[in-house]
Motif scaffolding. Structure first.
Motif, PDB file in Angstrom:
ATOM      1  N   LEU A 171       0.822  -1.207   0.000  1.00 43.22           N
ATOM      2  CA  LEU A 171       0.000   0.000   0.000  1.00 43.22           C
ATOM      3  C   LEU A 171       0.857   1.259   0.000  1.00 43.22           C
ATOM      4  CD1 LEU A 171      -2.717  -1.120   2.580  1.00 43.22           C
ATOM      5  CD2 LEU A 171      -3.103  -0.701   0.130  1.00 43.22           C
ATOM      6  N   LEU A 172       1.951   1.247   0.745  1.00 44.91           N
ATOM      7  CA  LEU A 172       2.829   2.420   0.815  1.00 44.91           C
ATOM      8  C   LEU A 172       3.422   2.775  -0.542  1.00 44.91           C
ATOM      9  CD1 LEU A 172       4.936   2.074   4.104  1.00 44.91           C
ATOM     10  CD2 LEU A 172       3.035   3.631   3.664  1.00 44.91           C
ATOM     11  N   THR A 173       3.651   1.785  -1.376  1.00 48.08           N
ATOM     12  CA  THR A 173       4.291   2.021  -2.671  1.00 48.08           C
ATOM     13  C   THR A 173       3.276   2.209  -3.792  1.00 48.08           C
ATOM     14  OG1 THR A 173       4.498  -0.391  -2.940  1.00 48.08           O
ATOM     15  CG2 THR A 173       6.408   0.797  -2.063  1.00 48.08           C
ATOM     16  N   LEU A 223       9.200 -10.254   5.338  1.00 44.23           N
ATOM     17  CA  LEU A 223       9.072  -8.915   5.921  1.00 44.23           C
ATOM     18  C   LEU A 223      10.213  -7.970   5.562  1.00 44.23           C
ATOM     19  CD1 LEU A 223      11.178  -8.667   8.546  1.00 44.23           C
ATOM     20  CD2 LEU A 223       9.475 -10.156   9.587  1.00 44.23           C
ATOM     21  N   LEU A 224      11.285  -8.474   4.946  1.00 47.00           N
ATOM     22  CA  LEU A 224      12.445  -7.610   4.710  1.00 47.00           C
ATOM     23  C   LEU A 224      12.145  -6.471   3.739  1.00 47.00           C
ATOM     24  CD1 LEU A 224      15.443 -10.098   4.733  1.00 47.00           C
ATOM     25  CD2 LEU A 224      14.881  -8.347   6.425  1.00 47.00           C
ATOM     26  N   ASP A 225      11.331  -6.722   2.716  1.00 42.54           N
ATOM     27  CA  ASP A 225      10.973  -5.632   1.802  1.00 42.54           C
ATOM     28  C   ASP A 225      10.227  -4.538   2.552  1.00 42.54           C
ATOM     29  OD1 ASP A 225      12.204  -6.795  -0.321  1.00 42.54           O
ATOM     30  OD2 ASP A 225      10.375  -7.448  -1.334  1.00 42.54           O
ATOM     31  N   TYR A 226       9.333  -4.954   3.457  1.00 40.71           N
ATOM     32  CA  TYR A 226       8.624  -3.969   4.277  1.00 40.71           C
ATOM     33  C   TYR A 226       9.604  -3.104   5.063  1.00 40.71           C
ATOM     34  CZ  TYR A 226       7.168  -2.350   8.849  1.00 40.71           C
ATOM     35  OH  TYR A 226       7.034  -1.594   9.983  1.00 40.71           O
ATOM     36  N   THR A 227      10.610  -3.700   5.672  1.00 40.07           N
ATOM     37  CA  THR A 227      11.529  -2.925   6.511  1.00 40.07           C
ATOM     38  C   THR A 227      12.281  -1.879   5.698  1.00 40.07           C
ATOM     39  OG1 THR A 227      13.379  -4.506   6.298  1.00 40.07           O
ATOM     40  CG2 THR A 227      11.822  -4.848   8.123  1.00 40.07           C
ATOM     41  N   GLU A 228      12.553  -2.188   4.420  1.00 42.30           N
ATOM     42  CA  GLU A 228      13.231  -1.218   3.571  1.00 42.30           C
ATOM     43  C   GLU A 228      12.280  -0.102   3.164  1.00 42.30           C
ATOM     44  OE1 GLU A 228      16.466  -1.187   2.963  1.00 42.30           O
ATOM     45  OE2 GLU A 228      16.659  -2.990   4.182  1.00 42.30           O
ATOM     46  N   ILE A 229      11.078  -0.470   2.753  1.00 40.81           N
ATOM     47  CA  ILE A 229      10.105   0.514   2.266  1.00 40.81           C
ATOM     48  C   ILE A 229       9.646   1.437   3.392  1.00 40.81           C
ATOM     49  CG2 ILE A 229       7.743   0.754   1.368  1.00 40.81           C
ATOM     50  CD1 ILE A 229       8.354  -1.903  -0.212  1.00 40.81           C
ATOM     51  N   ALA A 230       9.361   0.856   4.551  1.00 44.05           N
ATOM     52  CA  ALA A 230       8.867   1.636   5.689  1.00 44.05           C
ATOM     53  C   ALA A 230       9.992   2.214   6.542  1.00 44.05           C
ATOM     54  CB  ALA A 230       7.955   0.765   6.556  1.00 44.05           C
ATOM     55  N   LYS A 231      11.234   1.886   6.168  1.00 44.57           N
ATOM     56  CA  LYS A 231      12.408   2.341   6.942  1.00 44.57           C
ATOM     57  C   LYS A 231      12.294   1.932   8.415  1.00 44.57           C
ATOM     58  CE  LYS A 231      13.519   6.204   3.869  1.00 44.57           C
ATOM     59  NZ  LYS A 231      12.695   5.685   2.759  1.00 44.57           N
ATOM     60  N   ASP A 232      11.889   0.706   8.603  1.00 44.56           N
ATOM     61  CA  ASP A 232      11.758   0.136   9.952  1.00 44.56           C
ATOM     62  C   ASP A 232      13.086  -0.523  10.318  1.00 44.56           C
ATOM     63  OD1 ASP A 232      11.108  -1.243  12.266  1.00 44.56           O
ATOM     64  OD2 ASP A 232       9.159  -1.927  11.546  1.00 44.56           O
ATOM     65  N   THR A 233      14.046   0.294  10.726  1.00 47.52           N
ATOM     66  CA  THR A 233      15.401  -0.218  10.976  1.00 47.52           C
ATOM     67  C   THR A 233      15.459  -1.140  12.188  1.00 47.52           C
ATOM     68  OG1 THR A 233      15.906   1.797  12.210  1.00 47.52           O
ATOM     69  CG2 THR A 233      16.527   1.740   9.888  1.00 47.52           C
ATOM     70  N   ALA A 234      14.591  -0.916  13.173  1.00 48.11           N
ATOM     71  CA  ALA A 234      14.624  -1.766  14.368  1.00 48.11           C
ATOM     72  C   ALA A 234      14.271  -3.203  14.011  1.00 48.11           C
ATOM     73  CB  ALA A 234      13.665  -1.230  15.424  1.00 48.11           C
TER      74      ALA A 234
END
Length: 398
Positions: A171-173, A223-234
């Motif tokens: 959705l973000l993209t 989930l790794l693509d999500y962490t890049e797109i959402a910048k969820d570094t934690a």
């Protein structure tokens, strides 16, 4: 041929008491790879055009409003248990993912509808997809989901959680006003899931290596693509460090044991797939050399041939049958992702590309053979597989 020979090709010397020199072994192994490649069939991977997308997206559309059956193990997500079990009142207003056989399948089916409509905005069923997304991703629906998950313990951890994060990333993209609203509705739930998953991975004492939903490597991959797109570094750091902690020293994966009767993943390929995401190219190539057997070997053969499910006809075996169909898509996807992290002149690249096509093609051939047990989720893996194949093809022409 590359100047520096591949260490994996030295594996053929393991049965030889007096091994010949290194260069001779490499030449022989490359010859084996070329011979094996020439022996493989050449099916054409289905084109992902609007017609194909239409055929696939009708499957989630047919299940998102079909309430999940009463589970064998009590889970008070959709069903109320008082004098007699019954569906919760107004569940269509206080739940988002109540269809498609089980919770995670409802989430990934929603992802499939988003992915298809985003790529094909003029698809004939576009208005219907929007209607379903609006109904399921409304603010009250997500608030009801969050309320349930506050006390749901480890229900759908980690697989279902990973799919929700992937849905949010999709959705973000998407540059679409309604998509922005749906993403905004999901954001608090995503934050809730992200924090719980980060803790889950940090505390996990050992990985699950099954070919089913609890597989640790595959949930991290999702989930790794999500962490890049959402910048969820934690979460990115927690997940990547967990993958390295569990898998970086693995050697000689037991490919000859695959598949088990209800697998929808290849445990060995899923692990290689996630490591292709968390290691550098040089690190990954070195790691892969010691992890997978030669592609032409008998040990690797079980991962190359399509699984014949035609003899599985009993009703109580249809769920497992659908999983064995799905393993073709997940193998194809993993092989395509793996080859993208290898140098273009690596002799394994054309072999992996051909095997990815063979597996993906076989998945499409059997897509509808398990009835509703398959139709409620297989379209998602067909789309995922297609994306990986297309990304690998795009990478090859750069």
């Amino acid at each position: 041929m590359r100047a520096n020979p591949l260490p994996v090709l030295l594996l053929i010397a393991s049965a030889s008491a007096a091994a010949p020199d290194k260069e001779a072994i490499d030449k022989e192994a490359i010859k084996e790879l070329k011979s094996y490649y020439a022996s493989l069939p050449t099916p054409k991977f289905p084109a992902f055009d609007e017609s194909q997308a239409m055929a696939l997206v009708t499957l989630p559309l047919a299940c998102v409003d079909r309430p999940q059956s009463l589970p064998e193990q009590r889970v008070d997500y959709l069903w109320v248990h008082d004098t007699k079990a019954h569906l919760a009142d107004s569940y269509d207003k206080t739940r988002a993912f109540y269809g498609c056989f089980d919770w995670h399948s409802a989430v990934n089916s929603t992802w499939t509808m988003v992915a298809v409509l985003k790529q094909f905005p003029r698809i004939p069923v576009g208005p219907l997809i929007r209607e379903k997304l609006k109904e399921h991703l409304g603010k009250s629906n997500i608030e009801g989901e969050m309320q349930f998950f506050k006390a749901a313990r480890n229900f759908e951890v980690p697989y279902g959680y990973a799919w929700l994060l992937r849905l949010y990333a999709e959705l973000l993209t998407w540059d679409d006003p309604e998509a922005k609203t749906w993403a905004q509705n999901l954001a608090p739930m995503v934050d809730q899931f992200s924090k719980k998953l980060a803790t889950y991975y940090k505390d996990l004492p050992f990985p699950t290596r099954t070919g089913m939903h609890p597989n640790t490597a595959f949930s991290i991959y999702l989930l790794l693509d999500y962490t890049e797109i959402a910048k969820d570094t934690a979460l990115r750091d927690a997940a990547a460090q967990t993958a390295r902690r569990f898998f970086s020293h693995d050697r000689g994966c037991a490919t000859s044991f695959e598949p088990q009767g209800t697998d929808f993943l290849s445990p060995c390929l899923a692990e290689a797939q996630v490591m292709s995401k968390v290691l550098t190219r040089d690190e990954f190539r070195t790691w892969l050399n010691g992890f997978l057997p030669p592609l032409y070997s008998q040990d690797f053969k079980p991962l190359t041939a399509p699984i014949d499910v035609s003899a599985i006809t009993k009703e109580d075996l249809q769920a497992g049958k659908s999983h064995l169909i799905g393993v073709a898509f997940s193998r194809s996807m993993a092989m395509a992702d793996i080859l993208r992290m290898l140098p273009p002149d690596d002799p394994r690249v054309p072999v992996l590309a051909r095997l990815a096509t063979i597996n993906g093609w076989s998945g499409f051939q059997a897509l509808t053979e398990a009835g509703y047990y398959g139709s409620h989720w297989l379209a998602t893996y067909a789309v995922l597989c297609t994306r990986s194949i297309l990304a690998a093809e795009a990478n090859a022409v750069k």
